[in-house]
Design a protein around this motif. Structure first.
Motif, short mmCIF file in Angstrom:
data_model
loop_
_atom_site.label_atom_id
_atom_site.label_comp_id
_atom_site.label_asym_id
_atom_site.label_seq_id
_atom_site.Cartn_x
_atom_site.Cartn_y
_atom_site.Cartn_z
N ALA A 1 12.61 35.21 -36.82
CA ALA A 1 11.54 35.36 -37.81
C ALA A 1 11.76 34.36 -38.96
O ALA A 1 10.83 33.68 -39.41
N TRP A 2 13.01 34.26 -39.36
CA TRP A 2 13.33 33.35 -40.47
C TRP A 2 13.07 31.90 -40.06
O TRP A 2 12.36 31.15 -40.75
N LEU A 3 13.63 31.50 -38.91
CA LEU A 3 13.44 30.12 -38.46
C LEU A 3 11.97 29.85 -38.15
O LEU A 3 11.48 28.75 -38.37
N GLY A 4 11.28 30.87 -37.65
CA GLY A 4 9.85 30.73 -37.36
C GLY A 4 9.06 30.42 -38.62
O GLY A 4 8.20 29.54 -38.63
N LEU B 1 10.24 28.97 -41.25
CA LEU B 1 10.61 27.60 -41.66
C LEU B 1 9.85 26.57 -40.83
O LEU B 1 9.25 25.63 -41.36
N LEU B 2 9.89 26.76 -39.50
CA LEU B 2 9.26 25.79 -38.62
C LEU B 2 7.74 25.80 -38.82
O LEU B 2 7.11 24.75 -38.86
N VAL C 1 2.74 23.45 -40.80
CA VAL C 1 1.56 23.59 -41.64
C VAL C 1 1.44 22.39 -42.57
O VAL C 1 0.36 21.83 -42.78
N GLU C 2 2.58 21.97 -43.06
CA GLU C 2 2.61 20.80 -43.94
C GLU C 2 2.24 19.55 -43.13
O GLU C 2 1.47 18.70 -43.58
N SER D 1 10.42 17.15 -39.69
CA SER D 1 10.55 17.95 -38.48
C SER D 1 11.76 17.50 -37.67
O SER D 1 12.43 18.30 -37.03
N MET D 2 12.07 16.20 -37.71
CA MET D 2 13.26 15.73 -37.00
C MET D 2 14.52 16.32 -37.60
O MET D 2 15.42 16.75 -36.91
N LEU D 3 14.55 16.33 -38.91
CA LEU D 3 15.71 16.85 -39.62
C LEU D 3 15.89 18.33 -39.29
O LEU D 3 16.99 18.80 -39.02
N PHE D 4 14.77 19.03 -39.29
CA PHE D 4 14.82 20.46 -38.99
C PHE D 4 15.36 20.68 -37.59
O PHE D 4 16.22 21.52 -37.36
N TRP D 5 14.86 19.89 -36.64
CA TRP D 5 15.29 20.09 -35.27
C TRP D 5 16.77 19.72 -35.10
O TRP D 5 17.50 20.39 -34.39
#
Lengths: 244, 788
Positions: B334-337, B339-340, B345-346, B655-659
């Motif tokens: 739920a938390w990572l969801g 964030l992602l 959305v951004e 998004s790359m950084l997140f992944w």
């Protein structure tokens, strides 16, 4: 300091204990395993420690072997202070001076007989070749067998070979025949006697088995954490002569 | 049963380290699944909600100019529900203090009230008021990029005429979620603006009084979409209709749909890896537990506990671990969801997010995880049931070991006795060793995916902008114009060199497949714009014929080089011709069709004209050149290459950084889980041996070598297959996320391999050290007394 034995005046003292006590805390109960042991063991002698379960004989052997330390009192092996708590000191002592033989052999199942011996010779300073140690216990034809391929007596003899291969100053044996039948036990005891005779290794054997006492120079009886009695054998029997 | 319950909790406490590691791996799998699924569900929900609340159109109809009365004929078409007409115009925007040219698209909205379709949402300010012809609303992203607010003024050029406008509101519409300028690859919110203006004011400015140049429609429930499109095209042909298209081809919608597809493609992959690893870990831990508790199991059975109740006891233990994993996974998912989802959305510029973690997804994840737990422990539980009490009371026969292959090959002499122990222990349980290696290899592979995106994107950018699209500045004109325009541009100070280009919209058809694309035509021998094949060799433009990129040819049209393509030009006389495909080129970004400029001009027959130019410029004079371009009304677009690259990074970096973060986190969980568990099990299996060695005089360091050497060897052996697996995994990802916007080549830099290896080595070392501490607590006296 070198003291003279009352009965073997030509022999030096290997171990000297003074006022050794050992108290274990078992949950909320205090167990007094040793209640003041004063004892000398002489170089080259063969000692049998007798006593019922809980008499403290294993605790004493552990302390002499540098596996445990006394709660109070002093233990010296030559100039080594074994009452120290320093793990590294005790490890070096075990490595350089002590050979152990256990009731359940404690061989490494993944190593052959020769390799089990080599395990010790590789870290010793002046060892005999593993093959020679195994020859001493009459196992020259079993060098490349794994423990699972050996009988109980053969496994124990490998353990003895492993213990003596580094030419230890003392050999400490905790119920070496405890898991063996009579005839196999005799073969193992013969190996111990031979090592004691040929290499002059101070040997201490713990046992329940009174019959073994016959092969000792001295028999020390423990009871309730104290030395009850020390008996000097005027002549040692060979293991084959022992009657179980 | 209460005593058994006590045993359950105590066993669990005893196994807390290993249970925690397994829980973490299970939780990662659940979290990963829920992260992807909640993001996907939330984005779809938010998008659909946005579409329906703002009445997003279903059919889009660009035309040249049609009188308003034609709209009635559109409304009459069978299957059409609502029709809205409007004026859309390109414009140039002058922003004070911003040196580069800014272009935009302005769309009309009714003078008062809301549009029938594609309604606006307002983020700030208000809508326009009737009679105030200078009022505009600008897109939220554009406003944010320039820090503009309601009340600010904006100078624009529409149709060659300068106008001063006043911003009254900021907002957006479902039509422009993804705001891509014509000719641009990636969103550029600084240099491309979306504006809305009153219908009357815009019609006046763009000479569209009483007329429209764009219609949008919705359909009735049972409408025949293609039939309606054909009918619309028939009606609008006389008015310069260039072909109506359905929502699925609407650029913003298409972009979103493709990105969401990719997300879905990836969502299954990683959870499967986690669950596989978790099943293996559970198997090893429970098998070990059962073997150490043989005598207890036998005693329980001897007391009269049934097979079922004893098995159930161990199953409960497993299920507690599994449930902990599920609960933790749901929370982390739920938390990572969130964030992602927030990143997406951004990235998509959705106006709002309705985050949803659907109970169905939680149920799916839970059921799959429980099944995994059961599968992983099936063998051990069956062994419990099979164990005969009398048999279990007897000690296990001593294990039979063998010399290993390496030793038999003659390397035995080189190996110390402890090293032989390591090798034989690994060889003694080959399946367990292999599974550990596999688990570590999976962690290595997963780490590589974290950096793969960055590697491949850098490579794509290098190829695209380094070899193919090499201009400093791309200039677009509002309509086809004579080549003199290029000469004029070249005469500007600071312009070193220029090449002509003509981009025309076209419909390409092969058999029953068709695709709308801009055909880009330039001169043979061009040095700025070049075509590159899959081996990165330059492909020359053929005199006749058309060159397609491989994705367009093979994936969309299913055409090969040498076959005839039907080309319908959607401009000017709108000719339709059969043109042979003469070559396929490699292009990772976009889809493209290319022709010789003269050949295209001959085909269209409107003279020797161009629609834009690629320029090399001297950076020193850039400001001066931009100023000139701003003053030229016919210049409607200019793309600066370096900014295009920057735009791309801005779009992708977060998004790359997140992944990278998520993949690294998850991979570390796997690596630690596998290594730690392996170490703990090895420790329990070997503690007697190791303690015996300590008694014999081995130091802590020396026995650590035997325990940790085994782990080190497993980890090292896992590296080559891990790196290979990582490459395969990245290859799979690359192949599964290709779309019309970009295809992903498999490019992995050496640093990525090194990174993956290093992280796993460190994770292994840390787990090993955690276990190493336990060696110090070995009970030396106990081993003398007990039989194994």
């Amino acid at each position: 300091m070198i003291a003279r034995s009352p009965h073997r005046t030509d022999t030096e003292v290997a171990f000297r204990t003074r006022g050794v006590t050992k108290v274990y805390q078992m949950g909320e109960v205090q167990v007094h395993a040793l209640r003041g042991i004063d004892l000398e063991l002489y170089k080259g002698e063969f000692v049998v420690l007798l006593g019922p379960s809980g008499s403290g004989k294993s605790t004493l052997l552990n302390i002499l072997g540098g596996l445990d330390v006394p709660t109070s009192g002093t233990v010296n092996y030559e100039d080594h202070d074994l009452s120290t708590f320093r793990e590294a000191v005790l490890t070096r002592y075990r490595r350089e001076h002590v050979g152990f033989v256990f009731q359940f052999y404690n061989l490494i199942p993944s190593l052959t007989a020769r390799e089990n011996v080599a395990l010790v010779t590789e870290i010793a300073t002046n060892p005999m070749p593993p093959d020679e140690a195994l020859a001493l216990v009459n196992l020259s034809d079993r060098l490349d067998h794994f423990p699972a391929q050996l009988s109980g007596g053969e496994q124990q003899r490998v353990a003895i070979a492993r213990a003596i291969a580094k030419r230890p100053d003392v050999l400490l044996c905790d119920e070496p025949t405890g898991a063996l039948d009579i005839s196999t036990g005799i073969v193992v005891l013969e190996a111990l006697a031979r090592v004691n005779r040929d290499l002059g290794t101070t040997t201490a054997v713990i046992t329940h088995n009174v019959a073994i006492a016959g092969m000792a120079d001295r028999v020390i009886r423990l009871s309730d954490g104290r030395i009850a009695d020390i008996e000097i054998n005027s002549s040692r029997q060979s293991p084959a002569e022992l009657s179980w | 049963m209460r005593a058994l319950h006590h045993k359950l909790w105590r066993d669990l406490w005893q196994l807390r380290g290993q249970s925690l590691a397994i829980t973490a791996v299970l939780a990662s799998g659940v979290a990963c699944y829920l992260m992807f699924m909640s993001t996907l569900d939330s984005l779809l929900l938010s998008r659909d909600l946005y579409y329906s609340e703002n009445r997003f159109a279903e059919i889009f109809v660009p035309i040249k100019r049609a009188p308003e009365s034609v709209a009635r004929r559109l409304r009459m078409i069978d299957g059409v529900d609502k029709v809205d007409t409007r004026v859309m115009a390109p414009l140039t925007i002058d922003i004070e203090g911003f040196r580069e040219p800014v272009v935009g698209t302005v769309t009309s909205i009714p003078d008062h009230g809301e549009p029938l379709l594609n309604r606006l949402y307002l983020r700030a300010g208000r809508s326009i008021e009737q009679g105030h012809n200078d009022e505009i609303i600008i897109s939220e992203a554009f406003a944010k990029a320039h820090a503009m607010n309601p009340g600010d003024r904006l100078g624009v050029i529409i149709n060659g005429k300068r106008k001063q406008l006043r911003i009254v509101g900021t907002g957006g519409s479902p039509e422009f979620i993804h705001q891509l300028r014509p000719g641009g690859m990636f969103p550029d919110y600084e240099r491309y603006g979306i504006l809305w203006m009153g219908r009357t004011a815009l019609a006046n400015a763009y000479d569209m009084e009483g007329a429209f140049n764009y219609a949008v429609l919705t359909l009735t429930r049972d409408a025949d979409e293609q039939g309606v499109i054909d009918r619309i095209d028939d009606i609008l042909k006389p008015y310069g209709g260039i072909g109506a298209f359905a929502r699925e081809y609407q650029p913003s919608h298409q972009f979103l749909a493709q990105e969401l597809d990719q997300l879905e493609n990836l969502s299954g992959l990683f959870p499967i890896i986690f669950l596989g690893v978790a099943a293996f870990l559970l198997h090893t831990v429970v098998t070990r537990l059962v073997s150490t508790q043989r005598e207890q199991i036998a005693a329980l059975k001897a007391f009269g506990y049934s097979n079922v109740s004893v098995s159930a006891h161990y199953l409960q233990l497993i299920m507690l671990i599994v449930l902990a994993g599920i609960v933790l996974g749901i929370a982390a998912g739920a938390w990572l969801g969130t964030l992602l989802s927030a990143i997406y959305v951004e990235y998509f510029r959705l106006p709002f997010l309705r985050f949803e973690l659907h109970p169905l997804r939680i149920a799916q994840a839970s059921v799959i995880t429980i099944i995994t737990g059961l599968l992983g422990t099936l063998a051990a539980v069956r062994a419990i049931a099979r164990l005969k009490p009398a048999e279990a009371m007897r000690p296990v026969a001593p294990a039979r070991y063998h010399t290993t292959l390496i030793e038999e090959l003659g390397f035995q002499r080189l190996l110390s006795t402890p090293t032989r122990m390591i090798l034989r222990n690994l060889g003694h349980k080959p399946v367990k060793s292999l599974m550990s290696i596999l688990g570590i290899a999976l962690a290595v592979g997963m780490l590589m995916t974290g950096r793969f995106q960055e590697n491949t994107i850098n490579y794509m950018m290098d190829v695209h902008y380094g070899l193919s699209q090499r201009e400093d500045l791309a200039v677009g004109f509002s309509e086809a114009t004579s080549r003199r325009a290029l000469t004029e541009l070249e005469s500007l100070r600071g312009v070193d060199y220029g090449e002509p280009v003509r981009n025309v919209p076209a419909r390409l058809r092969y058999q029953h497949r068709e695709y709308r694309v801009y055909i880009s035509a330039f001169e043979p021998g061009a040095i700025i714009k070049r075509l590159v094949d899959s081996d990165l060799n330059i492909v020359e433009l053929p005199g006749d014929g058309i060159v397609l990129n491989d994705y367009l040819a093979r994936e969309i049209l299913h055409i090969e080089s040498g076959q005839p393509l039907t080309v319908e030009i959607l401009e000017g006389s709108m000719p339709i011709r059969q043109i042979p495909v003469t070559a396929l080129i490699r292009q990772d970004l976009g889809v493209g069709a290319y022709m010789d400029l003269d050949a295209l001009n001959r085909l269209i027959g409107d003279g020797d004209v161009i629609s834009g130019a690629y320029l090399y410029i001297d950076e020193k004079y850039a400001d001066e050149i931009y100023r000139h371009l701003k003053e030229r009304p016919r210049v409607v677009g200019s793309v600066i290459r370096t900014q295009e690259i920057e735009n791309f990074h801005r779009t992708m970096d977060e998004s790359m950084l997140f992944w990278t973060f998520v993949a690294t986190l998850f991979a570390v969980v796997i690596a630690v889980g596998v290594v730690y568990n392996s170490a703990r099990i090895t420790l329990t299996e070997r503690s007697r041996e190791l303690a015996s060695l300590r008694v014999l005089g081995y130091t802590r360091g020396e026995i650590s070598y035997i325990l940790l050497g085994e782990l080190a060897l497993l980890t090292l052996v896992a590296m080559p297959p891990g790196l290979w697996f990582g490459r395969a995994l990245c290859g799979y990802i690359a192949s599964s996320i290709g779309n019309e916007m970009y295809r992903v080549p498999l490019v992995l830099e050496p640093a990525t391999y090194a990174f993956a290896a290093l992280v796993v080595l460190v994770a292994s070392a840390v787990s090993a050290l955690l276990v190493r501490r336990r060696l110090d607590a070995l009970d030396l006296i106990e081993v003398l007394k007990t039989k194994d």
